[in-house]
Write a protein that holds these residues in place. Structure first.
Motif, short mmCIF file in Angstrom:
data_model
loop_
_atom_site.label_atom_id
_atom_site.label_comp_id
_atom_site.label_asym_id
_atom_site.label_seq_id
_atom_site.Cartn_x
_atom_site.Cartn_y
_atom_site.Cartn_z
N PRO A 1 -2.29 84.54 -66.47
CA PRO A 1 -3.48 84.08 -65.68
C PRO A 1 -3.11 82.83 -64.75
O PRO A 1 -2.14 82.19 -65.22
CB PRO A 1 -4.42 83.60 -66.89
CG PRO A 1 -3.91 83.85 -68.02
CD PRO A 1 -2.42 84.43 -67.81
N TRP B 1 -2.87 79.34 -66.31
CA TRP B 1 -2.15 79.19 -67.70
C TRP B 1 -1.37 77.85 -67.85
O TRP B 1 -1.51 77.24 -68.58
CB TRP B 1 -1.20 80.25 -67.75
CG TRP B 1 -0.33 80.32 -69.22
CD1 TRP B 1 0.84 79.79 -69.21
CD2 TRP B 1 -0.92 80.64 -70.25
NE1 TRP B 1 1.38 80.18 -70.61
CE2 TRP B 1 0.27 80.18 -71.21
CE3 TRP B 1 -2.35 80.81 -70.90
CZ2 TRP B 1 0.15 80.71 -72.72
CZ3 TRP B 1 -2.27 81.24 -72.31
CH2 TRP B 1 -1.23 80.80 -73.19
N ARG C 1 -4.82 86.96 -75.57
CA ARG C 1 -4.67 87.83 -74.66
C ARG C 1 -3.72 88.96 -74.87
O ARG C 1 -3.01 89.64 -73.82
CB ARG C 1 -4.28 86.88 -73.66
CG ARG C 1 -5.23 85.85 -73.13
CD ARG C 1 -4.85 84.92 -72.15
NE ARG C 1 -5.12 85.93 -70.73
CZ ARG C 1 -5.79 86.22 -70.09
NH1 ARG C 1 -7.01 85.98 -70.53
NH2 ARG C 1 -5.97 86.77 -68.80
#
Length: 84
Positions: A49, A52, A79
């Motif tokens: 992402p 992150w 995730r």
């Protein structure tokens, strides 16, 4: 001839350097440990992402490194990553 003395930790001075010039206890308490854990999890994520690195940096700066590393691992697991 005698063996050289064991390297000492740069943070606490105890014998038994482990990684990055620190003993295991001091390394686990360093912000570098959080960054290393986040980088490892990012490599195993299917799609990292965009937030992150900022997330890991914020945790490293504002939380105890042991708790920050745990949060990084739990977030990565949520995730779909087996974070170590």
């Amino acid at each position: 001839m005698t063996a050289p003395p064991p390297p000492t930790c740069q943070a606490c001075g105890h014998n038994g350097q482990w990684i990055k010039g620190l003993c295991k206890t001091c390394y686990q308490r360093s912000a570098h440990a959080v960054a290393a854990r986040a980088a490892g999890a990012a490599r195993r994520l299917a799609a990292t992402p965009p937030w992150w690195d900022d997330f890991a940096g914020h945790l490293a700066a504002h939380r105890n490194p042991m708790y920050a590393g745990d949060l990084v691992a739990r977030t990565a697991r949520s995730r779909g990553v087996n974070a170590r």
